[in-house]
Design a protein around this motif. Structure first.
Motif, PDB file in Angstrom:
ATOM      1  N   LYS A  37       0.610  -1.127  -0.037  1.00 22.30           N
ATOM      2  CA  LYS A  37      -0.165   0.104  -0.307  1.00 22.30           C
ATOM      3  C   LYS A  37       0.722   1.524  -0.060  1.00 22.30           C
ATOM      4  O   LYS A  37       0.307   2.261  -0.082  1.00 22.30           O
ATOM      5  CB  LYS A  37      -0.831  -0.159   1.461  1.00 22.30           C
ATOM      6  CG  LYS A  37      -2.299  -1.097   1.098  1.00 22.30           C
ATOM      7  CD  LYS A  37      -3.226  -0.229   2.245  1.00 22.30           C
ATOM      8  CE  LYS A  37      -4.236  -2.038   2.025  1.00 22.30           C
ATOM      9  NZ  LYS A  37      -3.480  -2.601   3.221  1.00 22.30           N
ATOM     10  N   SER A  38       2.327   1.313  -0.211  1.00 25.35           N
ATOM     11  CA  SER A  38       2.682   1.928   0.264  1.00 25.35           C
ATOM     12  C   SER A  38       4.412   1.953  -0.235  1.00 25.35           C
ATOM     13  O   SER A  38       4.785   0.745  -0.231  1.00 25.35           O
ATOM     14  CB  SER A  38       2.854   2.870   1.828  1.00 25.35           C
ATOM     15  OG  SER A  38       3.601   2.035   2.612  1.00 25.35           O
ATOM     16  N   ILE A  39       5.391   2.440  -0.455  1.00 24.80           N
ATOM     17  CA  ILE A  39       6.596   2.569  -0.693  1.00 24.80           C
ATOM     18  C   ILE A  39       7.731   3.171   0.152  1.00 24.80           C
ATOM     19  O   ILE A  39       7.363   3.676   1.129  1.00 24.80           O
ATOM     20  CB  ILE A  39       7.028   3.662  -1.543  1.00 24.80           C
ATOM     21  CG1 ILE A  39       6.697   3.063  -3.349  1.00 24.80           C
ATOM     22  CG2 ILE A  39       9.086   3.110  -2.244  1.00 24.80           C
ATOM     23  CD1 ILE A  39       6.953   3.943  -4.301  1.00 24.80           C
ATOM     24  N   GLY A  81       1.542   3.788 -14.007  1.00 24.25           N
ATOM     25  CA  GLY A  81       0.823   5.071 -13.734  1.00 24.25           C
ATOM     26  C   GLY A  81      -0.160   4.846 -12.021  1.00 24.25           C
ATOM     27  O   GLY A  81      -0.179   6.406 -12.257  1.00 24.25           O
ATOM     28  N   THR A  82       0.493   4.266 -11.386  1.00 21.32           N
ATOM     29  CA  THR A  82      -0.319   4.299  -9.936  1.00 21.32           C
ATOM     30  C   THR A  82       0.918   4.943  -9.085  1.00 21.32           C
ATOM     31  O   THR A  82       1.760   5.150  -9.473  1.00 21.32           O
ATOM     32  CB  THR A  82      -0.670   2.770  -9.729  1.00 21.32           C
ATOM     33  OG1 THR A  82       0.793   2.177  -9.763  1.00 21.32           O
ATOM     34  CG2 THR A  82      -2.062   2.487 -10.019  1.00 21.32           C
ATOM     35  N   LYS A  83      -0.070   5.724  -8.057  1.00 19.50           N
ATOM     36  CA  LYS A  83       0.766   6.769  -7.389  1.00 19.50           C
ATOM     37  C   LYS A  83       0.591   5.519  -5.904  1.00 19.50           C
ATOM     38  O   LYS A  83      -0.361   5.324  -5.446  1.00 19.50           O
ATOM     39  CB  LYS A  83       0.637   7.847  -6.997  1.00 19.50           C
ATOM     40  CG  LYS A  83       0.937   8.597  -8.194  1.00 19.50           C
ATOM     41  CD  LYS A  83       0.520   9.985  -8.155  1.00 19.50           C
ATOM     42  CE  LYS A  83       1.203  10.777  -9.319  1.00 19.50           C
ATOM     43  NZ  LYS A  83       0.357  12.612  -9.598  1.00 19.50           N
ATOM     44  N   LEU A  84       1.842   5.647  -5.140  1.00 20.96           N
ATOM     45  CA  LEU A  84       2.038   4.734  -4.026  1.00 20.96           C
ATOM     46  C   LEU A  84       2.604   5.876  -3.174  1.00 20.96           C
ATOM     47  O   LEU A  84       3.610   6.720  -2.995  1.00 20.96           O
ATOM     48  CB  LEU A  84       2.657   3.494  -3.965  1.00 20.96           C
ATOM     49  CG  LEU A  84       2.303   2.342  -4.529  1.00 20.96           C
ATOM     50  CD1 LEU A  84       3.061   1.448  -4.168  1.00 20.96           C
ATOM     51  CD2 LEU A  84       0.583   2.179  -3.617  1.00 20.96           C
ATOM     52  N   PRO A  85       1.725   5.820  -1.763  1.00 21.03           N
ATOM     53  CA  PRO A  85       2.632   7.440  -0.724  1.00 21.03           C
ATOM     54  C   PRO A  85       3.739   6.048   0.046  1.00 21.03           C
ATOM     55  O   PRO A  85       3.383   5.488  -0.170  1.00 21.03           O
ATOM     56  CB  PRO A  85       1.205   7.400   0.406  1.00 21.03           C
ATOM     57  CG  PRO A  85       0.512   6.096   0.494  1.00 21.03           C
ATOM     58  CD  PRO A  85       0.540   5.787  -1.523  1.00 21.03           C
ATOM     59  N   VAL A  86       4.640   7.361   0.167  1.00 20.20           N
ATOM     60  CA  VAL A  86       5.718   7.091   0.617  1.00 20.20           C
ATOM     61  C   VAL A  86       5.600   7.163   2.493  1.00 20.20           C
ATOM     62  O   VAL A  86       5.178   7.917   3.219  1.00 20.20           O
ATOM     63  CB  VAL A  86       6.713   7.829   0.640  1.00 20.20           C
ATOM     64  CG1 VAL A  86       8.359   7.883   1.523  1.00 20.20           C
ATOM     65  CG2 VAL A  86       7.595   8.336  -0.788  1.00 20.20           C
ATOM     66  N   LEU A 107      17.281  -0.733   8.819  1.00 19.83           N
ATOM     67  CA  LEU A 107      16.497  -0.688   7.628  1.00 19.83           C
ATOM     68  C   LEU A 107      16.315  -1.500   7.152  1.00 19.83           C
ATOM     69  O   LEU A 107      15.519  -1.912   6.253  1.00 19.83           O
ATOM     70  CB  LEU A 107      16.735   0.809   7.340  1.00 19.83           C
ATOM     71  CG  LEU A 107      17.330   2.045   7.802  1.00 19.83           C
ATOM     72  CD1 LEU A 107      17.875   3.336   7.284  1.00 19.83           C
ATOM     73  CD2 LEU A 107      15.159   2.409   7.774  1.00 19.83           C
ATOM     74  N   ALA A 108      17.741  -2.622   6.929  1.00 15.45           N
ATOM     75  CA  ALA A 108      17.423  -3.152   5.596  1.00 15.45           C
ATOM     76  C   ALA A 108      17.367  -4.716   5.736  1.00 15.45           C
ATOM     77  O   ALA A 108      16.421  -4.811   5.301  1.00 15.45           O
ATOM     78  CB  ALA A 108      19.258  -3.667   5.226  1.00 15.45           C
ATOM     79  N   GLY A 109      17.566  -4.698   7.298  1.00 10.79           N
ATOM     80  CA  GLY A 109      17.130  -5.962   7.394  1.00 10.79           C
ATOM     81  C   GLY A 109      15.992  -6.096   8.336  1.00 10.79           C
ATOM     82  O   GLY A 109      15.038  -7.672   8.023  1.00 10.79           O
ATOM     83  N   GLN A 110      15.641  -5.117   9.052  1.00 10.57           N
ATOM     84  CA  GLN A 110      14.278  -5.086   9.726  1.00 10.57           C
ATOM     85  C   GLN A 110      12.743  -4.720   9.251  1.00 10.57           C
ATOM     86  O   GLN A 110      12.037  -5.935   9.174  1.00 10.57           O
ATOM     87  CB  GLN A 110      14.554  -5.074  11.251  1.00 10.57           C
ATOM     88  CG  GLN A 110      13.761  -5.117  12.453  1.00 10.57           C
ATOM     89  CD  GLN A 110      14.188  -4.946  13.625  1.00 10.57           C
ATOM     90  OE1 GLN A 110      15.050  -5.508  13.986  1.00 10.57           O
ATOM     91  NE2 GLN A 110      12.883  -5.542  14.430  1.00 10.57           N
ATOM     92  N   ASP A 111      13.623  -3.492   9.263  1.00  9.74           N
ATOM     93  CA  ASP A 111      12.022  -2.944   8.495  1.00  9.74           C
ATOM     94  C   ASP A 111      11.947  -2.665   6.986  1.00  9.74           C
ATOM     95  O   ASP A 111      11.067  -2.808   6.654  1.00  9.74           O
ATOM     96  CB  ASP A 111      12.910  -1.274   8.678  1.00  9.74           C
ATOM     97  CG  ASP A 111      12.904  -0.602   9.850  1.00  9.74           C
ATOM     98  OD1 ASP A 111      12.124  -1.142  10.617  1.00  9.74           O
ATOM     99  OD2 ASP A 111      13.655  -0.323  10.265  1.00  9.74           O
ATOM    100  N   LYS A 112      13.069  -3.551   6.151  1.00  4.23           N
ATOM    101  CA  LYS A 112      12.987  -4.124   5.174  1.00  4.23           C
ATOM    102  C   LYS A 112      12.431  -3.344   4.450  1.00  4.23           C
ATOM    103  O   LYS A 112      11.208  -3.237   3.089  1.00  4.23           O
ATOM    104  CB  LYS A 112      12.044  -5.386   4.568  1.00  4.23           C
ATOM    105  CG  LYS A 112      12.846  -5.875   5.640  1.00  4.23           C
ATOM    106  CD  LYS A 112      12.070  -8.002   5.188  1.00  4.23           C
ATOM    107  CE  LYS A 112      12.676  -8.817   6.551  1.00  4.23           C
ATOM    108  NZ  LYS A 112      13.389  -9.011   6.392  1.00  4.23           N
ATOM    109  N   VAL A 113      12.623  -2.152   4.765  1.00  4.32           N
ATOM    110  CA  VAL A 113      12.020  -0.749   2.897  1.00  4.32           C
ATOM    111  C   VAL A 113      12.923  -0.464   2.007  1.00  4.32           C
ATOM    112  O   VAL A 113      13.798  -2.203   1.426  1.00  4.32           O
ATOM    113  CB  VAL A 113      13.566   0.478   3.965  1.00  4.32           C
ATOM    114  CG1 VAL A 113      11.953   1.010   5.368  1.00  4.32           C
ATOM    115  CG2 VAL A 113      14.585   0.841   3.787  1.00  4.32           C
TER     116      VAL A 113
END
Lengths: 410, 328
Positions: A37-39, A81-86, A107-113
């Motif tokens: 639902k988001s990036i 063309g869709t937009k996802l909120p950040v 950020l990489a291993g746990q939040d998996k951003v």
């Protein structure tokens, strides 16, 4: 009574065990898949500690501005063309190398951003570079000045270096001084001082051979420790050295002190070049017309309307104009990221490739990386009528002519 | 019997912690590296500063020496030898510094150790600027964070082992005496200067090794990064929170504080400094002698309350450190 100590000892183990269990549970809970639902974009940056000043000038306001711009746009656009909120995940690295490493691991291993924005500073960008590489995140290292960028790109193929190296800046300075010498405006003597810290050392080491190559004579070459506030003796020595060009590879507090004290001592070199801080918006504003003629790293093309519009938006959101060196490049690097996502989606491999090879339309104008480095840089700027305009490379479109000799202090 | 049980518990805990990388993700390992790093730093700090009550702010001086040694020699020697070299350099500096300063007392020692960190930072800077001509050093190692973690864990276990042995030895008794009254200790014929010097050197070597082990995590080493004074202050406050005179005290302080900092920097990145400052004040005012001491005082008071109720009398009980007898 007798077993009290043992009980305490056991409870200590319990604390340790609980701590390790807790981290285990946390890492497991996050693995649950979810519908997109988001990036997620994360960053760790120095909000407190020794690096907070630099981060608050070049990095954080531009992250904020970009995120606000993206939100106003309805989110990041994808190829369909869709937009996802950040969704933003933000950590404070407290100006500690161990913290910044751990925050990026988190950020990489746990939040998996989906993407990680880089921290502030050369050292910290290098500290996290192996992690970005291991997890496959593109690293848009903006606020790091290094001559080793080509080596780093080989080592970490998804790293991008935006601010050039000491050799670029020192070379531009030497080139300008040599041209002015040839034109008979100044003599070929140069007096240099540099702060005994990363920036000053990098620059002065690059400047020595560059000056020599350009046929200039370095008649004074001194370093001073970080935190020096009294430059009386150094300025006196520079004044009596007979050099028309005075160069200080200085940090902001030293830059301000040097500005102040050269006025007091009526020190009037024909070329006055100062380091970090002379490109701060407040510097030009506080000095007013007295700033005219002072040279430093960076600069902008004031005829670039998009950059000028960016500056106004930056002021509207953050209450202050951006600095005239790294800020606009930070913002442009984020525009490149957004454009890459728009073109190829969220696959980091594809985004990295697009960043390396694509051409982007940013606040800098048309922007393209060469060997993962931004080479369209203003390497030398001069204050002219309240603006820090780019003068080197002189052949770059939008370059202004240097106005020398600098007028004497009034 | 109790000793055997304690040792068995310690061995199980060690094995459990050593297996952590098998089930923890990268962030988990990173967290454990930070955690074990600070537990080791605080425990090593307390080895010297706990019993002697000499408050040292030189932690980061030795930590930085360790990191710099690794960055200077990691290409020339195998990793274990580099650690050995770092330990030797740490030992040399600590003996030199110890000889010169351990006769200083109270606040003068604190000020000196704080200055020492700055002095060494400036010396390294001067050397790099004038001799090598670069300031930052690159440190590329091939091994991952697990190796750093295991090295730290072993060092941590060794530190506890040393602490345990010292507490049960004549040296421990001598230290306790120096801490209580140095003049009296001297009059009893204790070689106070030598005892203090030995402990200071031991504690400094461990701290040097922590820096040396952690350095490969940062890829890039420069004085401002490795001589960060915050490390000295955090170590101090962690050891004090738990109780610097106990074997497990520093660990009891380090674990919750470290996790709290982690939580603060994630959830209150903008207010971290304010909360931290308030916390320090709270520790000094509420728990001046550490959590363990506080807990012991509490249990002792409850017990005396109970026995008083049972006997209907009010026995005089010393407050605070009554459970601290060394009789085993």
């Amino acid at each position: 009574m007798k077993s009290l100590k043992d009980r305490l000892r056991l409870s200590t183990f319990a604390v340790l065990a609980a701590a390790s269990l807790a981290t285990f549970a946390l890492s497991a809970a996050d693995a649950a898949a979810e519908e997109r639902k988001s990036i997620k974009i994360g960053y760790a940056v120095s909000k407190t500690g020794a690096n907070a000043g630099g981060a608050a000038m070049t990095t954080i306001p531009n992250y904020k501005l970009w995120l606000a711009d993206v939100a106003a746009n309805g989110g990041l656009e994808l190829p369909d063309g869709t937009k996802l909120p950040v969704e933003v995940v933000e950590y404070d690295d407290r100006s500690s190398a161990e913290e910044v490493v751990r925050a990026v691991e988190r950020l990489a291993g746990q939040d998996k951003v989906d993407f990680i924005l880089p921290p502030w500073g050369t050292g910290f960008n290098l500290a996290v570079a192996p992690l970005f590489d291991r997890y496959g995140y593109p690293q848009l290292a903006v606020s790091s000045v290094t001559d080793k960028a080509p080596d780093f790109v080989k080592r970490w193929p998804k790293s991008y270096w935006f601010l050039g190296g000491g050799r670029d800046y020192a070379g531009a300075l030497a080139k300008m001084a040599a041209a002015q010498t040839e034109a008979g405006v100044i003599n070929s003597k140069v007096a240099m001082i540099s702060v005994a810290d990363g920036f000053g050392i990098d620059l002065v080491n690059a400047a020595r051979p560059a000056m020599k190559e350009a046929g200039l004579e370095v008649v004074m070459d001194r370093t001073y420790p970080v935190g020096t506030q009294d430059f009386t003796t150094l300025l006196k020595e520079a004044a009596s050295s007979g050099a028309d060009t005075f160069v200080a590879f200085s940090y902001p507090p030293d830059t301000f002190a040097l500005t102040q004290q050269s006025q007091v001592q009526a020190f009037n070199p024909k070329v006055l070049y100062l380091g970090v801080g002379a490109g701060f918006p407040t510097y030009g504003r506080n000095l007013g017309p007295k700033a005219d003629g002072i040279m430093t790293l960076g600069g902008i093309d004031i005829k670039n309307e998009r950059n000028m519009a960016y500056r106004e938006r930056h002021k509207a959101l953050n209450g202050e104009y951006p600095d005239l060196w790294g800020s606009v490049i930070t913002y442009a690097s984020l525009q490149m990221l957004a454009d890459s996502i728009k073109r190829v989606g969220l696959d980091r491999e594809a985004v990295a490739k697009e960043l390396s090879t694509g051409t982007f339309d940013t606040v800098l104008g048309e922007t393209k990386l060469e060997d993962n480095q931004l080479r369209q840089l203003w390497l030398l700027g001069q204050w002219q009528d309240g603006n820090l305009v780019g003068v080197e490379p002189a052949d770059r479109p939008g370059a202004s002519k240097p106005v020398l000799p600098k007028k004497a202090w009034q | 019997m109790k000793t055997i049980l304690g040792l068995a518990a310690a061995a199980i805990a060690f094995a459990g912690l050593a297996a952590a990388p098998l089930y923890l993700g990268t962030y988990g390992i990173g967290l454990m590296i930070g955690l074990i790093g600070y537990v080791t730093l605080a425990s090593a700090w307390a080895l010297f500063s706990g019993p002697t009550r000499f408050v040292s702010l030189a932690t980061v001086a030795f930590f930085g020496i360790g990191a710099y040694t690794v960055s200077a020699f990691y290409e020339s020697f195998p990793p274990l030898m580099v650690l050995g070299l770092a330990a030797l350099i740490g030992l040399g500096v600590s003996l030199l510094v110890g000889l010169a300063t351990l006769r200083l007392a109270g606040v003068y020692f604190v000020i000196f150790t704080f200055g020492l960190a700055e002095l060494i930072r400036q010396l390294v800077t001067w050397y790099e600027v004038n001799i090598t001509g670069t300031l930052g050093r690159y440190l590329f190692v091939s091994y991952g964070p697990e190796v750093v973690y295991w090295q730290l864990l072993v060092l941590c276990a060794v530190t506890f082992g040393i602490g345990y042995l010292i507490q049960r030895s004549r040296l421990g008794l001598a230290l306790k005496m120096i801490g209580d009254d140095e003049v009296v200790a001297e009059h009893c014929g204790l070689p106070t200067a030598r005892v203090k010097l030995a402990l200071f050197a031991l504690s400094s070597v461990i701290i040097t090794l922590v820096g040396a082990i952690q350095a490969p995590r940062w890829t890039y080493i420069e004085p401002t990064i490795v001589f960060n004074p915050t490390i000295s202050f955090l170590t101090l406050i962690m050891a004090l929170l738990g109780g610097a005179t106990r074997l497990w005290g520093p660990a009891v302080g380090a674990v919750p504080l470290f996790l709290l900092f982690e939580w603060l920097s994630a959830n209150f990145p903008d207010h971290y400094s304010i909360i931290l400052g308030l916390l320090f004040m709270a520790i000094v005012f509420v728990l001046p002698r550490g959590v363990l001491d506080f807990l012991e005082g509490l249990t002792a008071r409850m017990k005396s309350e109970r026995s008083r109720q049972a006997a209907g009398t009010a026995p005089e009980h010393g407050k605070g450190r009554l459970a601290e007898g060394e009789a085993k």
